[in-house]
Enzyme design. Structure first.
Site, PDB file in Angstrom:
ATOM      1  N   CYS A 167       6.244   9.645  -2.270  1.00  0.00           N
ATOM      2  CA  CYS A 167       7.214   9.466  -1.198  1.00  0.00           C
ATOM      3  C   CYS A 167       6.593   8.601  -0.118  1.00  0.00           C
ATOM      4  CB  CYS A 167       7.620  10.828  -0.643  1.00  0.00           C
ATOM      5  SG  CYS A 167       8.691  10.767   0.801  1.00  0.00           S
TER       6      CYS A 167
ATOM      7  N   ASN B 219      -3.825   6.544   1.528  1.00  0.00           N
ATOM      8  CA  ASN B 219      -3.238   5.744   0.458  1.00  0.00           C
ATOM      9  C   ASN B 219      -1.787   5.356   0.742  1.00  0.00           C
ATOM     10  OD1 ASN B 219      -5.572   5.785  -1.167  1.00  0.00           O
ATOM     11  ND2 ASN B 219      -5.066   7.838  -1.894  1.00  0.00           N
TER      12      ASN B 219
ATOM     13  N   HIS C 102       0.893   7.100   1.258  1.00  0.00           N
ATOM     14  CA  HIS C 102       2.016   7.914   0.793  1.00  0.00           C
ATOM     15  C   HIS C 102       1.881   9.304   1.407  1.00  0.00           C
ATOM     16  CE1 HIS C 102      -0.554   8.893  -3.000  1.00  0.00           C
ATOM     17  NE2 HIS C 102      -0.803   9.746  -2.044  1.00  0.00           N
TER      18      HIS C 102
END
Length: 412
Positions: free
Chosen positions: A356, A319, A321
């Site tokens: 993040c 995904n 991240h």
């Protein structure tokens, strides 16, 4: 096929020359015709080495008014050859030692083929886990998978690291979705989630570690899901030592939906709930839930700060991240070495507040809540943690609990 080849090697079919020789060497009585053992007129051999005689080409000579059959050079040579032993029933049998070797070869070949084909487990409870993908248990509501602790998964203490255990939890969660037939694409996304560009993100994780497995141990991980409010899903785990039956790890997590394009949290659509709700179990792995509020650390309250942490390409998941397991390693980056040497992580509570990306630069902050003076470093300890971006945005808040590795106290 192996049996037919071995049989043909020890029971050869008669050749044309030997057949013709056998027929021509036997006559019956003193009749005018040359007869074979079946009582029919013997015919010359078709072999190239035998003499070919045309019918009525030459009269049969008579001796004392008795017809005598002509013999070819080949037949004469066969008759003149010395015989070592009279032809009996016993000396015409095959060599029994060679026959035994052929039978042994046949059985060995059959056993090899059976071994190659007999890969299926013999017990029904092993059938679903033949390739390590786990199996559905508890009437289709839970999932179970076993893992062997590898040499590269242990740390300086010769036991599995906390990251290893967390990866096992994550792996069983994804395989649960896959084996249940709900995985479409993405990181555990169901078909209805994929239609709406939704993905799962974890918001809270609580883990208790009773004991860390060692290299070569086999652990069994059980996982199941349940409801968490109107828009969340709870997932729980039990990790058990297959050798002793002891529960090693208990974990609990809460997941919500996020749009993978806008990166904003989303409510759970009814179609998505209809997909996962049949698998809900109202049972929790952790009863004594950590409900204390996690404080926000800053430069004035943190005892240790580690700066300049950046994700690598391998830290990203599908995904795009950073994987939530990677956050645990970053949190422990700012933990003092004295605690890591004298204590082991007994439990942790994490609150994920923001994702993040690969271009982020992070800081890890740690504060020791327990008073470490007067030799208290040898007792149970508790720490507060914060993982944030350089700009100050919070990524993860956390609390960890530690217990001594040894009975005696640790001295700095």
């Amino acid at each position: 096929m192996v049996a037919s080849i071995a049989a043909s090697a020890f029971f050869p079919s008669p050749s044309s020359s030997s057949t013709a020789s056998g027929r021509a060497s036997k006559t019956i009585g003193e009749g005018a015709e040359l007869l074979d053992v079946r009582g029919t007129v013997a015919r010359p051999s078709s072999s190239s080495a035998a003499m070919q005689v045309k019918p009525n080409a030459q009269a049969v000579p008579k001796v004392n008014r008795t017809k005598v059959a002509l013999k070819s050079d080949t037949m004469k040579a066969e008759e003149d050859a010395p015989s070592s032993a009279p032809r009996t029933f016993y000396n015409q049998l095959p060599d029994w030692s060679m026959l035994l070797a052929a039978i042994t070869t046949i059985f060995l070949a059959a056993e090899k083929q059976w071994t190659l084909l007999d890969w299926k487990p013999r017990r029904p409870d092993m059938l679903a886990d033949a390739f390590g993908l786990g199996k559905i248990v508890e009437n289709g509501l839970a999932f179970r998978q076993s893992f062997s602790i590898r040499s590269y998964e242990i740390g300086a203490d010769r036991t599995a690291s906390i990251e290893t255990l967390m990866n096992h939890l994550q792996e069983t969660a994804l395989n649960h979705v896959r084996v249940a037939g709900l995985m479409n694409d993405g990181f555990g996304a169901t078909p209805e989630m994929s239609k709406r560009d939704l993905i799962w993100v974890v918001t809270k994780m609580q883990v208790f570690v009773e004991k860390y497995p060692s290299w070569g141990d086999v652990v069994q991980v059980d996982t199941w899901v349940g409801s968490s409010g109107k828009n969340g899903m709870r997932r729980d785990w039990h990790v058990m030592d297959c050798g002793t039956g002891e529960i090693l790890v208990r974990a609990k997590s809460v997941w919500v939906l996020m749009n993978k394009h806008t990166r904003k949290l989303s409510k759970m659509p009814e179609n998505v709930r209809a997909e996962i709700e049949p698998y809900f179990i109202e049972r929790t792995a952790i009863i004594e839930e950590d409900t204390k509020k996690l404080p926000k650390l800053d430069d004035s309250t943190a005892h240790f700060v580690k700066k300049g942490l950046t994700p690598r390409w391998g830290d990203l998941d599908v995904n795009q991240h950073v994987n939530n397991v990677k956050y645990i390693g970053w949190i422990l980056e700012s933990a003092p070495t004295a605690i890591l040497e004298s204590h082991e992580l007994a439990g942790m509570t994490l609150e994920y507040r923001r994702e993040c990306g690969r271009d982020s630069v992070l800081q890890s902050l740690t504060s020791i809540s327990t008073d470490c003076t007067d030799g208290m470093l040898g007792n149970d300890m508790e720490c507060e943690h914060l993982l944030r971006l350089d700009c100050g945005s919070e990524i993860v808040r956390g609390r960890t609990k530690w217990r001594p590795k040894r009975a005696q106290g640790f001295r700095n």
